[in-house]
Write a protein that holds these residues in place. Structure first.
Motif, PDB file in Angstrom:
ATOM      1  N   PHE A  10       7.832  24.473  53.816  1.00 35.35           N
ATOM      2  CA  PHE A  10       8.739  25.551  53.397  1.00 35.35           C
ATOM      3  C   PHE A  10       8.115  26.306  52.222  1.00 35.35           C
ATOM      4  N   GLY A  15       5.810  29.794  45.183  1.00 32.65           N
ATOM      5  CA  GLY A  15       6.177  29.486  43.796  1.00 32.65           C
ATOM      6  C   GLY A  15       5.849  28.050  43.413  1.00 32.65           C
ATOM      7  N   MET A  16       6.256  27.116  44.290  1.00 31.04           N
ATOM      8  CA  MET A  16       5.966  25.692  44.028  1.00 31.04           C
ATOM      9  C   MET A  16       4.453  25.476  44.025  1.00 31.04           C
ATOM     10  N   ASP A  43       5.195  27.962  56.587  1.00 28.67           N
ATOM     11  CA  ASP A  43       6.513  28.596  56.460  1.00 28.67           C
ATOM     12  C   ASP A  43       6.719  29.468  57.699  1.00 28.67           C
ATOM     13  N   ASN A  44       7.989  29.693  58.059  1.00 31.22           N
ATOM     14  CA  ASN A  44       8.217  30.492  59.273  1.00 31.22           C
ATOM     15  C   ASN A  44       8.622  31.938  58.998  1.00 31.22           C
ATOM     16  N   ASP A  64       7.034  27.105  62.678  1.00 25.64           N
ATOM     17  CA  ASP A  64       8.285  26.373  62.525  1.00 25.64           C
ATOM     18  C   ASP A  64       7.955  24.899  62.293  1.00 25.64           C
ATOM     19  N   ILE A  65       8.484  24.376  61.208  1.00 27.71           N
ATOM     20  CA  ILE A  65       8.174  22.982  60.847  1.00 27.71           C
ATOM     21  C   ILE A  65       8.597  22.011  61.955  1.00 27.71           C
ATOM     22  N   VAL A 303      10.622  28.855  43.861  1.00 21.51           N
ATOM     23  CA  VAL A 303      10.763  27.939  42.721  1.00 21.51           C
ATOM     24  C   VAL A 303       9.954  28.567  41.577  1.00 21.51           C
TER      25      VAL A 303
HETATM   26  C1  SAM Z   1      13.797  27.956  49.319  1.00 18.66           C
HETATM   27  S1  SAM Z   1      12.562  28.746  50.260  1.00 18.66           S
HETATM   28  C2  SAM Z   1      11.112  27.957  49.671  1.00 18.66           C
HETATM   29  C3  SAM Z   1      10.484  28.641  48.510  1.00 18.66           C
HETATM   30  C4  SAM Z   1       9.143  28.090  48.104  1.00 18.66           C
HETATM   31  N1  SAM Z   1       9.176  26.663  47.872  1.00 18.66           N
HETATM   32  C5  SAM Z   1       8.614  28.775  46.858  1.00 18.66           C
HETATM   33  O1  SAM Z   1       8.589  28.149  45.797  1.00 18.66           O
HETATM   34  O2  SAM Z   1       8.246  29.966  46.934  1.00 18.66           O
HETATM   35  C6  SAM Z   1      12.738  27.999  51.833  1.00 18.66           C
HETATM   36  C7  SAM Z   1      11.703  28.453  52.838  1.00 18.66           C
HETATM   37  O3  SAM Z   1      11.858  27.700  54.047  1.00 18.66           O
HETATM   38  C8  SAM Z   1      11.410  28.523  55.105  1.00 18.66           C
HETATM   39  N2  SAM Z   1      11.907  27.949  56.373  1.00 18.66           N
HETATM   40  C9  SAM Z   1      13.183  27.906  56.828  1.00 18.66           C
HETATM   41  N3  SAM Z   1      13.248  27.295  58.023  1.00 18.66           N
HETATM   42  C10 SAM Z   1      11.981  26.936  58.345  1.00 18.66           C
HETATM   43  C11 SAM Z   1      11.398  26.291  59.459  1.00 18.66           C
HETATM   44  N4  SAM Z   1      12.156  25.864  60.484  1.00 18.66           N
HETATM   45  N5  SAM Z   1      10.054  26.086  59.467  1.00 18.66           N
HETATM   46  C12 SAM Z   1       9.283  26.527  58.428  1.00 18.66           C
HETATM   47  N6  SAM Z   1       9.781  27.146  57.330  1.00 18.66           N
HETATM   48  C13 SAM Z   1      11.113  27.351  57.292  1.00 18.66           C
HETATM   49  C14 SAM Z   1      11.975  29.899  54.763  1.00 18.66           C
HETATM   50  O4  SAM Z   1      11.244  30.924  55.412  1.00 18.66           O
HETATM   51  C15 SAM Z   1      11.805  29.925  53.245  1.00 18.66           C
HETATM   52  O5  SAM Z   1      10.616  30.584  52.864  1.00 18.66           O
END
Ligand code: SAM
Length: 332
Positions: A10, A15-16, A43-44, A64-65, A303
Motif C-alpha cells: 500500500f 510517505g512511509m 500500490d493499485n 492489486d495486493i 504517512v
Molecule cells: C493510506 S494509503 C497509503 C499511503 C502510503 N503508506 C504513504 O505513506 O504514502 C493506502 C494505499 O493503499 C492502496 N490500496 C488500496 N487497495 C489496494 C489493493 N487492493 N492493492 C494495492 N494497493 C491498494 C491505495 O491506492 C492507497 O495508496
C-alpha cells in the motif's frame, strides 16, 4: 551494519518509504539516511505510483495486493504498510463506518497472509486513530489477534504528528510487530520532540498564490450565511499546526470540513506543494507528474515522512544496540 530490506505494501506516493529510507531535508533539518533499502513496493493507484516512481530510484509496482503470490516475494527484514483506512475513519461516516466487515477494512488480512509466509523480523502498520474504536471497539483487538496468530509480538501507539516537528495535528496509530519477544521488550517508541514548541502552519505557507486557489465571492457569501448553524469554513490559525490533511482535499470546498485559509477577506485552499509541506515532504519531492487533484489525493493519504523517520530510527536503534553488544562480547 547490513542494510535492512524493506517490503512496502500500500505504498501510495511513498510517505512511509521516504521516512524509512531517510536522506532528506525538511524545514532546515536533515533526516539522515537510514541503513535500509526497499526491495519491493506495490500500490493499485496509478497516480500515486506515478508520483512514487518519479521520486525513488527503485520502482513501485502498479497492482492489486490480493493478486500477489506471497511465495514469490523477496525476503525482507521489515514489512510495512499503511493499510487503507476509509472504513475505520470517523471522518468517513457517510457511508457509516463498516470497519472489518467492509472489503477495504479486510485488506489487513493481506498483510497477515504475507507475514505468515515470509516471517520478517519486524512489521510496521499504520492506520487512523478511528481504528481503535471501530466496530464498537471490537475491530482493533481482532486485528491485533490476527497479527499474533501469524507469529508476532505487538506494540502500538497513537502519534500526533505535531509532536514530531510537523505542522499538522494528524493523529495516527502505528502498530509494530516483532518476531522476537526480546525486540518487543526492548523497543521504545520515539519521544515527542515538539510538544511545547509546535511548528506553526505559517512556516510552510507560500506568499505568492495563484488566483485559482482562492474561493469565489459567491462561495464565500454562501459559507458565511450558513456558518451560524453549520460547522463550515474550517479556517486555520496559522500560528498553530494545521488540522489533518486528508485525501478529500482534492474536493475541498468552503462547505466541507477540510482546512482552509483566510487571507484578509479572502478564503483559499492550500496549494498541493503546501499540502506536501504540511505532511513533511521535502520541497524536492516531485508532485507535478500527475494532475493537481491526484496530487492532493496521494499526499492526503500519505504517512508524514518525518514521523515515519523517527519511528524507523527506533527500530534501527534496536539493531545497532544488538550489534554493539555482539561486538563487545567478541572483543572481551
Ligand atoms: C493510506 S494509503 C497509503 C499511503 C502510503 N503508506 C504513504 O505513506 O504514502 C493506502 C494505499 O493503499 C492502496 N490500496 C488500496 N487497495 C489496494 C489493493 N487492493 N492493492 C494495492 N494497493 C491498494 C491505495 O491506492 C492507497 O495508496
Amino acid at each position: 551494519m547490513d542494510r535492512l530490506k524493506v517490503l512496502s505494501l500500500f505504498s501510495g506516493c511513498g510517505g512511509m518509504d521516504l521516512g524509512i529510507l531517510g536522506n532528506f531535508k525538511y524545514l532546515n533539518q536533515n533526516y539522515h539516511k537510514l541503513p535500509t533499502e526497499i526491495v519491493y513496493a506495490i500500490d493499485n493507484d496509478p497516480s500515486a505510483v506515478e508520483i512514487y516512481n518519479a521520486n525513488f530510484q527503485h520502482n513501485c509496482l502498479l497492482g492489486d495486493i490480493k493478486t500477489i503470490n506471497e511465495k514469490e516475494l523477496p525476503n525482507h527484514d521489515i514489512l510495512m504498510g499503511g493499510f487503507p483506512c476509509q472504513s475505520f475513519s470517523i471522518v468517513a461516516q457517510n457511508p457509516p463506518r463498516l470497519g472489518i466487515k467492509d472489503e477495504k477494512g479486510q485488506l489487513f488480512f493481506e498483510i497477515c497472509r504475507i507475514l505468515k509466509e515470509k516471517q520478517p523480523r519486524f512489521f510496521i502498520a499504520e492506520n487512523v486513530k478511528g481504528i481503535l474504536s471501530a466496530n464498537q471497539k471490537r475491530a482493533f483487538p481482532l486485528i491485533i489477534q490476527e497479527f499474533q496468530k501469524v507469529g508476532y509480538n505487538i506494540s502500538y501507539q497513537v502519534f500526533n504528528a505535531s509532536d514530531y516537528g510537523i505542522p499538522q495535528k494528524r493523529e495516527r496509530v502505528f502498530i509494530i510487530g516483532f518476531k522476537h519477544f526480546e525486540d518487543c521488550f526492548k523497543f521504545q517508541f520515539p519521544q515527542p520532540i515538539t510538544t511545547r514548541n509546535k511548528i506553526p502552519l505559517k512556516l510552510v505557507l507560500d506568499e505568492q498564490i495563484e488566483d485559482k486557489y482562492f474561493f469565489s465571492q459567491k462561495a464565500v457569501d454562501g459559507m458565511l450565511k450558513a456558518k451560524e448553524t453549520m460547522n463550515k469554513g474550517r479556517v486555520q490559525n496559522i500560528d498553530e499546526p494545521c488540522n489533518t490533511i486528508s485525501a478529500h482535499l482534492a474536493k475541498v470546498s468552503l462547505n466541507s470540513t477540510d482546512p482552509v485559509l483566510k487571507e484578509g477577506q479572502l478564503y483559499r485552499r492550500f496549494t498541493p506543494r503546501e499540502t506536501a509541506r504540511i505532511q513533511s515532504f521535502p520541497d524536492n519531492f516531485r508532485l507535478d507528474v500527475v494532475s493537481e487533484n491526484r496530487q492532493y489525493k496521494a499526499i492526503g493519504n500519505a504517512v508524514p515522512p518525518v514521523l515515519m523517520w523517527h519511528i524507523s530510527q527506533q527500530i534501527i536503534n534496536l539493531i545497532v544496540e544488538e550489534e554493539k553488544q555482539k561486538y563487545s562480547l567478541e572483543c572481551a
